[in-house]
Write an enzyme that holds these catalytic residues in place. Structure first.
Site, mmCIF file in Angstrom:
data_model
loop_
_atom_site.group_PDB
_atom_site.id
_atom_site.type_symbol
_atom_site.label_atom_id
_atom_site.label_comp_id
_atom_site.label_asym_id
_atom_site.label_seq_id
_atom_site.Cartn_x
_atom_site.Cartn_y
_atom_site.Cartn_z
ATOM 1 N N CYS A 419 0.853 -1.292 0.122
ATOM 2 C CA CYS A 419 0.009 -0.083 -0.088
ATOM 3 C C CYS A 419 0.876 1.395 -0.075
ATOM 4 O O CYS A 419 0.814 2.090 -0.853
ATOM 5 C CB CYS A 419 -1.013 -0.053 1.057
ATOM 6 S SG CYS A 419 -0.152 -0.090 2.617
ATOM 7 N N HIS A 463 -2.970 0.602 6.703
ATOM 8 C CA HIS A 463 -2.956 0.799 5.127
ATOM 9 C C HIS A 463 -2.787 2.460 5.013
ATOM 10 O O HIS A 463 -2.897 2.909 5.778
ATOM 11 C CB HIS A 463 -4.607 0.423 4.920
ATOM 12 C CG HIS A 463 -4.698 0.696 2.977
ATOM 13 N ND1 HIS A 463 -4.031 -0.111 2.471
ATOM 14 C CD2 HIS A 463 -5.608 0.971 2.481
ATOM 15 C CE1 HIS A 463 -4.257 -0.130 1.120
ATOM 16 N NE2 HIS A 463 -5.461 0.893 1.166
ATOM 17 N N ASP A 479 -7.800 4.798 -4.114
ATOM 18 C CA ASP A 479 -6.872 3.666 -3.221
ATOM 19 C C ASP A 479 -6.077 2.799 -4.523
ATOM 20 O O ASP A 479 -6.721 2.117 -4.939
ATOM 21 C CB ASP A 479 -7.673 2.707 -2.559
ATOM 22 C CG ASP A 479 -6.851 1.958 -1.539
ATOM 23 O OD1 ASP A 479 -5.399 1.844 -2.059
ATOM 24 O OD2 ASP A 479 -7.179 1.065 -0.742
#
Lengths: 673, 302
Positions: A419, A463, A479
């Site tokens: 991430c 995250h 994202d």
């Protein structure tokens, strides 16, 4: 007295001490340097052998250097003798060595008292339910040791057995339980920890940091420690909606991203909300930072919907005034649909476009091509996401190291990361293409525990994602990780990784039984956290209010506690004073009734007076009833002292039973005037 | 059983006037197979009591007046060379009897005292490697004079312990004394009275006494007394286990004299001063032993 204190305790005393200290040191195994419990093992074994084989105790010339060596080793290990870890370690080592000079009753008493204190110290490190249970066992052992040490000199009439000692210790602890409960419920609570714990106590707490460098979240991903638990009042939103907002990172410097400085005073971004709210309660584990994790995006209208002592930053991150050092509980209310910051001020825009010059030339070049193609901001975002999806980017928790131009290296060379690599390179790319963007860190998803119907969010759910600002839409969450590994967002980290990747055991999907067991255990733990550890001033006041049906001031709790304790004491002393001797023998009971009747008319039996003698005296004083009194006395005397008429025990009983019935009848009939 | 004992007591009462309690105690002591020590001033009837008991119980009676030059052989007997048989022949001493009255036992030297006390314990005499059994039953009734202690050897506690009971006779009450003065004294009448029982009956009485029932409750009380005597600060040393056993046996005999088949605490209380009095040594020189024993009785709950 002195001679008594010098007596040698029996063999059980040392066993009790070693066992209970063994339990305590096992608990400390996870919190102190390994050599501390190891040294206990050595000294305990030594002391055990001394007791078993009658070895001599070590002399002073051996104990003195040992003591200094222990102190110095603590100093070397922890760099200090103060602070939580160092002082507890010092205490532990000294207690372990004190075993070698614990031989008389006095020594044992000192040792047990020290050990009580030492055992409770584990609570400075952890308050987990199983630790508390283990502490009970240690306290039981210590109490038994204290009993054992005190008993042996008291009388030789009762031979020492560990059973008797264990029984008495258990009884004492049982008797202490109501007092413990009263104190737990009524002892006035102070918000926060009761006493200041040294700073190093929070060292072990993990959580999101205020900056991000590729690799930092990686540390969290490998930890299955619980970050927080969330209980939803309504239905739980879908997994891809569960973005728990933490620090927002604006400032890029090399591979490092940091938050905006607190000195910059920016207005809070405006918020328009749509649709339903999602209400939930979070129990946050202490992480020694200020952030309060909130579901995107927390409603601030009216402002009191924020947790107590919390403020909101300009980028909508919720922070508390004090670092979170105890487990706290707060409510949140989120809108899943919203429009954040319809207008972007100049200052914010410059912050959201900030990049260090002359780095990552390839990335800048790619961004420039998109700008030159006259693409809109939306198209640029899509182009980037398409790039992540179509090119062979791989989601892994073990990415290769990046070179001096980290974004270039990642985008065009290694293409492996997780991430934070994707979020940081995406934001970099956006900023290079003139799209205002920022990184948001926090947690994503969570695991539903069906046993308690709440979400468990672990450190491994940490995250990072991106937010880009678009005209008319405000800050929009993008994202980039989901473009690479959609399953990471849809169903959790474990599915996004290949099997060869390291992952905490409990985050894995296999072992369903183990998983279920774990979830049940977590539900128990959650209850413990909520109702025992989380029993704070607020809950205490609420409980008392519901019990007493009126508002209770904090100071009143102390008075209530005192009142309850005084009532308890009076009750206990009444019971103790009243029943000096409990008589269970029915024959004696009946006779006592007889004595009571006589004493009402002023005829009292001396304790040393024989039954028949007393009967004669009473008959003389009460000539009217002389025959009844003498018959009763004779009957009682013969039940008490005469040989049962038959030898078979069974018939005996009947015989005595008949006599007892007769005695009872006679006594009942007796009315003295 | 009660008839027999009542008869014995009644007969003895005819000789020794107004001393029923002492007679009963002495009888209980003998029924419990214990030796008796009578401590009193001269002329109080010590010897008469001993003699009467022997007579009434149909026992052979011997009397030894203890003096400082009395030797063990004078009591136990001696082996003399017999020229006819060319052997030593044993001439039994006065100890070979049923009832031995050891008058003024504290006048003899410790050597003689201990010779007698050994016989009391073993009920046999050993001289020159030969052992001679004493006739059964065998009682020693010893007397001692408490006031004139010049030239006496007081019995140490360890030897006092051999006597089951110690009693005192005291002065008679006026009525009894008047009666005594009207007669010619008990000694004359002694010849007139006949034995109430024979050896066999005596032995069966002793056996019956041992079979008097002692309940657990009574043993609790008895142990309470023993415990108290050991913990009390009034006494130098508590009652020994032998004293405890003596208490029990005496109480049994006392219960039998009262015609009961079981012992009650009152029995223990009745015999306690006689059984414990000479075994407990008071700490204080100011208060008498009997006061402390009364206190002991009061302190222990029935």
């Amino acid at each position: 007295m002195t001679s008594q204190l010098k007596l040698q305790p029996n063999q059980f005393t040392i066993h009790w001490l070693l066992i209970s200290l063994g339990i305590t040191f096992t608990l400390f195994l996870f919190h102190l340097s390994n050599w501390v419990p190891a040294s206990f093992a050595v000294f305990a074994l030594w002391r055990y052998l001394i007791a078993k084989n009658n070895w001599p105790y070590p002399k002073l010339w051996l104990r003195l250097p040992l003591t200094f060596a222990g102190g110095i080793t603590v100093l070397v290990t922890y760099g200090s003798l103060f602070g939580r870890d160092a002082s507890v370690a010092l205490l532990a080592v000294m207690i372990a060595m004190k075993l070698l000079e614990t031989r008389t009753k006095r020594d044992f008493i000192v040792m047990v008292l020290l050990s009580y204190f030492f055992t409770v110290n584990i609570l400075l490190f952890t308050q987990a339910i199983w630790v508390c249970l283990a502490i009970l066992f240690a306290l039981f052992g210590l109490t038994a040791c204290l009993i054992s040490a005190s008993r042996q000199s008291a009388s030789s009439k009762h031979p020492a057995t560990w059973r008797v000692e264990a029984k008495l210790a258990g009884k004492l602890l049982m008797q202490a339980t109501p007092i413990m409960l009263v104190l737990f419920v009524l002892f006035p609570r102070i918000p926060g920890p009761i006493w200041g714990i040294p700073q190093d106590a929070y060292r072990g707490m993990s959580g999101l940091s205020d900056s991000m460098e590729p690799g930092s979240i990686n540390q969290l991903s490998l930890s299955s420690k619980v970050a927080f638990r969330a209980e939803f009042k309504s239905t739980i939103p879908a997994n891809n909606q569960l973005y728990w907002r933490g620090p927002v990172l604006w400032h890029q410097e090399g591979r490092r991203w940091t938050m905006t400085s607190d000195k910059i005073n920016l207005p809070t971004e405006s918020l328009e909300t749509f649709g339903e709210t999602s209400n939930y309660i979070i129990t946050l584990e202490p992480h020694n930072r200020n952030w309060l994790l909130m579901l995107d995006l927390q409603d601030t209208n009216p402002p009191d919907t924020l947790p107590e002592d919390a403020t909101i930053k300009h980028d909508r991150q919720v922070v508390s005034k004090q670092p979170v050092r105890t487990r706290i509980r707060y409510e949140g209310r989120a809108y899943l649909q919203y429009k954040l910051a319809s207008k972007l001020g100049d200052h914010e825009r410059s912050l959201a476009l900030q990049l260090i010059e002359d780095e990552n030339p390839k990335t800048r070049q790619l961004a420039n091509t998109w700008v030159n193609q006259q693409k809109s901001h939306v198209e640029i975002i899509q182009a980037a996401l398409i790039m992540f999806r179509d090119q062979p980017f791989i989601y892994t928790l073990a990415p290769p190291l990046l070179g001096n131009q980290p974004v270039d290296d990642f985008l065009f060379n290694t293409k492996r990361g997780f991430c934070e690599h994707y979020a940081s390179s995406f934001v970099y790319l956006m900023r290079a293409a003139g799209v205002p963007a920022r990184i948001v860190t926090g947690y994503q998803g969570g695991e539903l525990n069906p046993s308690g119907n709440y979400l468990i969010i672990r450190q491994s759910d940490a995250h990072a994602w991106a937010e880009v600002w678009l005209q008319d839409q405000g800050w929009v969450r993008v994202d980039p990780t989901s473009a690479v590994a959609p399953s990471r967002i849809e169903s959790g980290i474990s599915t996004a990784l290949s099997d060869s990747d390291l992952l905490p055991l409990l985050s894995r999907q296999d072992y369903p039984m183990l998983k279920k067991l774990y979830l049940n255990w977590d539900a128990v733990n959650n209850g413990w956290n909520q109702w025992v550890l989380g029993y704070d001033q607020q809950k205490q006041l609420a409980l008392l209010k519901s019990l007493l049906h009126r508002d209770i001031a904090w100071a009143d709790i102390g008075l209530i506690l005192m009142a309850v304790i005084i009532v308890l004491m009076l009750l206990i002393s009444y019971i103790l004073l009243r029943n000096t001797v409990v008589i269970t023998d029915p024959v004696k009971k009946a006779y006592l009734k007889f004595l009571k009747k006589l004493s009402h008319v002023g005829v009292n039996k001396f304790q040393h007076e024989g039954v028949i003698d007393f009967g004669k005296r009473a008959a003389q004083q009460l000539p009217k009833h002389s025959s009844e009194i003498e018959v009763i006395s004779a009957l009682y005397s013969s039940i008490q002292y005469a040989k049962p008429t038959t030898t078979k025990t069974k018939e005996n009983r009947i015989d005595n039973h008949a006599a007892l019935q007769l005695l009872k009848q006679l006594i009942k009939k007796l009315t003295l005037t | 059983m009660k008839n027999i004992t009542d008869e014995i007591i009644a007969k003895a009462n005819e000789i020794i006037l107004g001393k029923e309690l002492q007679i009963k105690l002495a009888l209980a002591c003998l029924l419990a197979k214990g030796h008796l020590l009578i401590e009193d001033l001269p002329g109080m009837g010590k010897t008469t009591l001993a003699h009467t008991l022997a007579q009434v119980l149909g026992l052979q009676f011997q009397r030894v007046q203890f003096t400082s030059d009395l030797l063990p052989a004078d009591v136990l007997g001696v082996s003399v060379y017999d020229r006819n048989t060319a052997n030593f022949k044993f001439h039994p001493g006065p100890v070979f009897t049923n009832v031995l009255l050891a008058d003024e036992i504290n006048r003899a030297t410790p050597k003689t005292q201990s010779a007698l006390l050994e016989v009391m314990e073993e009920a046999q005499v050993t001289i020159d490697a030969s052992t001679y059994a004493l006739p059964q039953p065998f009682f020693v009734i010893a007397t001692q004079n408490p006031s004139s202690q010049i030239g006496t050897f007081a019995l140490p506690e360890s030897q006092l312990d051999r006597f089951l009971m110690r009693i005192t006779l005291n002065y008679p009450d006026t009525a009894s004394e008047r009666k005594l003065l009207q007669s010619n004294g008990g000694r004359d009448q002694l010849k007139k009275i006949s034995a109430a029982i024979d050896h066999k009956q005596l032995q069966s009485l002793q056996t019956a006494s041992q079979e008097i029932y002692v309940s657990d409750s009574l043993l609790d009380y008895l142990q309470g007394i023993l415990q108290y005597s050991r913990q009390s600060s009034h006494f130098n040393a508590g009652l020994s286990p032998r004293a405890g056993l003596g208490l029990k046996q005496s109480a049994q005999a006392w219960a039998m004299l009262a015609g009961r088949d079981h012992v009650i605490p009152e029995d223990v209380q009745a015999i306690l001063p006689s059984v414990a009095g000479h075994r407990l040594v008071s700490n204080s020189t100011f208060s008498s032993n009997s006061e402390h024993i009364a206190q002991l009785l009061k302190a222990v709950a029935v």
